[in-house]
Design a protein around this motif. Structure first.
Motif, short mmCIF file in Angstrom:
data_model
loop_
_atom_site.label_atom_id
_atom_site.label_comp_id
_atom_site.label_asym_id
_atom_site.label_seq_id
_atom_site.Cartn_x
_atom_site.Cartn_y
_atom_site.Cartn_z
N PRO A 1 44.79 15.52 29.66
CA PRO A 1 44.83 16.44 28.52
C PRO A 1 43.69 16.14 27.53
O PRO A 1 43.45 14.99 27.19
CB PRO A 1 46.20 16.18 27.90
CG PRO A 1 47.03 15.72 29.07
CD PRO A 1 46.10 14.90 29.92
N GLY A 2 43.01 17.20 27.13
CA GLY A 2 41.90 17.05 26.20
C GLY A 2 40.56 16.88 26.90
O GLY A 2 39.52 17.04 26.28
N THR A 3 40.59 16.53 28.18
CA THR A 3 39.35 16.31 28.92
C THR A 3 39.17 17.31 30.06
O THR A 3 38.15 17.98 30.16
CB THR A 3 39.30 14.86 29.47
OG1 THR A 3 39.23 13.96 28.38
CG2 THR A 3 38.10 14.65 30.38
N THR A 4 40.15 17.40 30.93
CA THR A 4 40.04 18.35 32.03
C THR A 4 40.39 19.76 31.53
O THR A 4 41.06 19.92 30.51
CB THR A 4 40.94 17.96 33.22
OG1 THR A 4 42.28 17.83 32.75
CG2 THR A 4 40.46 16.66 33.84
N VAL A 5 39.97 20.76 32.31
CA VAL A 5 39.80 22.09 31.73
C VAL A 5 41.11 22.88 31.55
O VAL A 5 41.18 23.77 30.71
CB VAL A 5 38.77 22.88 32.57
CG1 VAL A 5 39.35 23.29 33.91
CG2 VAL A 5 38.23 24.07 31.84
N GLU A 6 42.16 22.53 32.29
CA GLU A 6 43.35 23.38 32.22
C GLU A 6 44.45 22.85 31.31
O GLU A 6 45.55 23.41 31.28
CB GLU A 6 43.88 23.65 33.64
CG GLU A 6 42.91 24.54 34.41
CD GLU A 6 43.42 25.00 35.76
OE1 GLU A 6 44.64 25.17 35.94
OE2 GLU A 6 42.58 25.18 36.67
N ALA A 7 44.20 21.75 30.58
CA ALA A 7 45.24 21.22 29.71
C ALA A 7 44.65 20.61 28.45
O ALA A 7 43.90 19.64 28.51
CB ALA A 7 46.08 20.18 30.45
N ARG A 8 45.01 21.20 27.31
CA ARG A 8 44.59 20.61 26.03
C ARG A 8 45.59 19.55 25.57
O ARG A 8 45.29 18.71 24.75
CB ARG A 8 44.46 21.70 24.97
CG ARG A 8 43.19 22.54 25.13
CD ARG A 8 43.26 23.82 24.35
NE ARG A 8 44.32 24.69 24.86
CZ ARG A 8 44.55 25.92 24.44
NH1 ARG A 8 43.83 26.44 23.48
NH2 ARG A 8 45.52 26.65 24.99
N SER A 9 46.83 19.63 26.10
CA SER A 9 47.88 18.70 25.68
C SER A 9 48.76 18.37 26.88
O SER A 9 48.71 19.06 27.90
CB SER A 9 48.75 19.34 24.60
OG SER A 9 49.42 20.46 25.16
N VAL A 10 49.57 17.34 26.76
CA VAL A 10 50.51 16.98 27.83
C VAL A 10 51.45 18.15 28.10
O VAL A 10 51.75 18.47 29.26
CB VAL A 10 51.29 15.70 27.46
CG1 VAL A 10 52.43 15.45 28.45
CG2 VAL A 10 50.35 14.50 27.41
N GLU A 11 51.90 18.81 27.04
CA GLU A 11 52.81 19.95 27.19
C GLU A 11 52.15 21.05 28.03
O GLU A 11 52.77 21.62 28.92
CB GLU A 11 53.21 20.52 25.82
CG GLU A 11 54.07 19.61 24.96
CD GLU A 11 53.32 18.36 24.46
OE1 GLU A 11 52.10 18.46 24.15
OE2 GLU A 11 53.94 17.28 24.39
N GLU A 12 50.90 21.34 27.72
CA GLU A 12 50.21 22.39 28.45
C GLU A 12 50.01 21.98 29.91
O GLU A 12 50.07 22.82 30.82
CB GLU A 12 48.86 22.69 27.79
CG GLU A 12 48.27 24.00 28.25
CD GLU A 12 46.99 24.37 27.48
OE1 GLU A 12 46.76 25.56 27.29
OE2 GLU A 12 46.23 23.47 27.09
N ALA A 13 49.81 20.70 30.16
CA ALA A 13 49.60 20.22 31.52
C ALA A 13 50.84 20.46 32.39
O ALA A 13 50.73 20.77 33.57
CB ALA A 13 49.24 18.73 31.51
N PHE A 14 52.02 20.29 31.79
CA PHE A 14 53.25 20.47 32.58
C PHE A 14 53.74 21.92 32.57
O PHE A 14 54.51 22.32 33.45
CB PHE A 14 54.36 19.53 32.07
CG PHE A 14 54.17 18.12 32.52
CD1 PHE A 14 54.50 17.76 33.83
CD2 PHE A 14 53.64 17.15 31.68
CE1 PHE A 14 54.31 16.46 34.28
CE2 PHE A 14 53.44 15.85 32.11
CZ PHE A 14 53.78 15.50 33.41
N GLY A 15 53.32 22.71 31.57
CA GLY A 15 53.75 24.11 31.51
C GLY A 15 55.26 24.20 31.59
O GLY A 15 55.97 23.49 30.86
N PRO A 16 55.77 25.03 32.50
CA PRO A 16 57.23 25.18 32.60
C PRO A 16 57.91 24.03 33.36
O PRO A 16 59.13 23.96 33.40
CB PRO A 16 57.37 26.48 33.40
CG PRO A 16 56.14 26.54 34.24
CD PRO A 16 55.05 25.88 33.43
#
Lengths: 159, 425
Positions: free
Chosen positions: B259-274
């Motif tokens: 999160p914050g480095t790779t392109v599809e996740a700005r945060s841990v929450e966004e990385a896990f999505g649903p």
């Protein structure tokens, strides 16, 4: 544990058709193709693999699935052309490596079984794979004394 | 599987036998996967170079027959037509400059050279590297690709947001001919979310640190999508190249998030999505040490015969770093230092004088291949050392040698002194 000579039938999804029978080679370690097997002898070479040094040639390979390099299919493809492919493949986890691998190895293959084949099948058991019908018949302790497994076991008891 | 009209025409042979064989393979493959359809792709990386072994297994029936069998799984030889998609050759078996050092026979050299020219004639770009993303093939976020090479797949999926599964030789070649690949796995947005949370409690700074972390993560998450939490220093291309290659060797990681480095996740929450993490792992000092010991478990003797740098293929920055370590010094008489890089980067290394510095030190700058892919080592090699977790995972198994894993500096020093003196710091 069931007695020697008794049989168990598993039901699943046949992937590449055909029927094959042979002695099981079972592992709980996923298998690498490129860098994990030596295709000429069908031997597992990954140094930390529990089957390191053993050959799957002419056996029914029972394993969790494929891992590692994208050369997986290429190595199993090569093992077929070298006459060292397994007789059939039974596995649990689908991915692109194993999917393409079973397609090009062109041996009966079954997955999504109703019991975990890694719990049910032991190395040395006699296994019949009927991939046309998604069936796996396991005979404990090796090849049945009285010839092959009865046909009705292979087609699920249908007349 | 659902086919479009265009795909049905390919299947029925309206675009020739090669496209028909390719579509047949994609359909068989897609049905095993359980894919509902195919997706268009115009970015395919595969491996179609063949040598004497493949020629012999096909009864010396010519390059079309070898391509048909090995690249399309078609026992019937078909005439291979030009590739439809933009197509790239990955790392291959031979360095066209140093093939004699590899120990290749003239016959093998000629067969591989002919195979390269056959590929080029059919529209396959001869990149000859496991890192196409550093020499001009840099897919963008959301671009559907069909790539082989697990270390490259995990890089472009995770760092760049491209969409590809790990393809194999046959599926990639079929994609080259048809511009299609099964719409499955990482082509679908819902499969790209995190599965495992990795709490990184140990500083991860050097390339060695990133290799160790990758090897640890891959072993534990296997096919999962790890999300790294607690990374405090922004990595770079070299470090993520090592991380992904390691995670794709000990396991089957094809996608990860930082999160914050790779392109599809700005945060841990966004990385896990649903999704919710199926497991939380903690990477601390103990895990780091255990991983280091696993990677060094084949090594016993400290006399090092070969040091290998450049798995995956070295960047110009790595070449410069090696040059600074060897400048004015000589590789030990009983050891060798081989650095592997894409052909295009070797050209720049020549221009920059790096190649000359390496030559002066008695080291070799090689391209197009590596010891594991080409299966070659200096004669009599018993012990190798490398800064790549991937190479030390594979090479001892493939070539039956002992393998040391350590930092780039430790590896290069061992080539200069002939002795391994690495330790985990």
């Amino acid at each position: 544990m069931t007695a020697t000579g008794s049989t168990i039938t598993l039901h699943g999804r046949g992937l590449v058709g055909g029927v094959a029978e042979g002695e099981a080679l079972v592992t709980r370690d996923s298998i690498s193709g490129w860098g994990g097997i030596e295709p000429t002898g069908g031997r597992i070479i990954e140094s930390r693999h529990e089957l390191a040094g053993q050959s799957f040639r002419d056996r029914i390979l029972v394993f969790p699935g494929a891992k590692g390099s994208s050369g997986w299919s290429g190595m199993f493809h090569m093992s077929r052309l070298a006459g060292s492919a397994p007789k059939a493949m039974i596995f649990n986890y689908m991915n692109t490596k194993i999917a393409l691998g079973v397609v090009v190895t062109r041996v009966p293959a079954v997955t999504d079984l109703d019991q975990d084949p890694l719990d049910v099948i032991e190395t040395g058991d006699w296994v019949c794979v009927d991939a046309d019908n998604g069936l796996v018949v396991v005979t404990r302790g090796g090849r049945p004394q009285t010839g092959a497994v009865p046909r009705q076991r292979l087609d699920g008891g249908k007349p | 599987m659902r086919l479009t009209d265009d795909e049905r025409r390919m299947r029925d042979g309206e675009q020739g036998e090669a496209v028909q064989a390719a579509m047949d393979l994609l359909i068989r493959y897609g049905e095993v996967l359980g894919a509902e359809r195919l997706v268009e792709t115009d970015n395919v990386c595969g491996a179609n170079i063949f040598g004497p072994r493949q020629m012999q297994l096909c009864g010396h029936a010519g390059p079309d027959a070898v391509f048909s069998e090995f690249s399309l799984d078609s026992p019937k030889p078909v005439e291979i037509t030009p590739m439809r998609a933009q197509s790239y050759q990955l790392i291959g078996p031979m360095d066209t400059q140093h093939w004699q050092v590899q120990g290749l026979s003239q016959e093998a050299h000629d067969a591989i050279e002919e195979s390269e020219s056959y590929s080029a004639r059919h529209g396959i770009h001869l990149m000859n590297t496991c890192t196409p993303y550093q020499v001009g093939n840099v897919p963008v976020k959301g671009e559907h690709c069909a790539w082989m090479e697990s270390s490259a797949v995990v890089y472009v999926n995770s760092v760049l947001g491209a969409r590809t599964n790990v393809e194999g030789r046959e599926s990639a070649a079929a994609a080259m001919l048809t511009g299609r690949i099964p719409y499955w796995g990482y082509h679908l947005a819902e499969n790209r979310f995190g599965s495992h949370l990795v709490e990184v409690a140990e500083p991860v700074r050097s390339s060695l640190d990133w290799g160790l972390l990758g090897y640890y993560v891959g072993e534990l998450v296997q096919e999962g999508v790890p999300v790294l939490d607690g990374i405090t220093e922004v990595p770079n291309l070299v470090k993520l190249k090592h991380f992904g290659a390691a995670a794709a060797s000990s396991g089957g990681v094809e996608m990860y998030h930082i999160p914050g480095t790779t392109v599809e996740a700005r945060s841990v929450e966004e990385a896990f999505g649903p999704r919710r993490p199926v497991q939380t792992l903690r990477y601390g000092e103990r895990e780091r040490r255990q991983t280091y010991e696993q990677l060094n478990h084949t090594a016993r003797d400290t006399d090092v015969d070969l040091v290998m740098i450049g798995c995956p293929h070295a960047t110009l920055s790595q070449i410069r770093d090696v040059c600074r370590l060897v400048q004015g010094r000589k590789v030990h008489a009983d050891s060798a230092l081989w650095v592997f890089t894409p052909r295009a980067i070797r050209q720049v290394a020549e221009q920059n004088g790096y190649a000359q510095i390496l030559r002066d030190a008695g080291a070799l700058l090689m391209s197009d291949t590596c010891p594991a892919i080409g299966q070659f080592l200096p004669k009599g090699t018993r012990v190798i050392a490398t800064d790549s977790a991937k190479q030390v995972h594979y090479l001892p198994a493939i070539m039956k040698v002992q393998g040391w894993f350590g930092s780039t500096t430790e590896c290069v020093e061992s080539a200069l002194t002939g002795r391994w003196q690495g330790e985990l710091r």
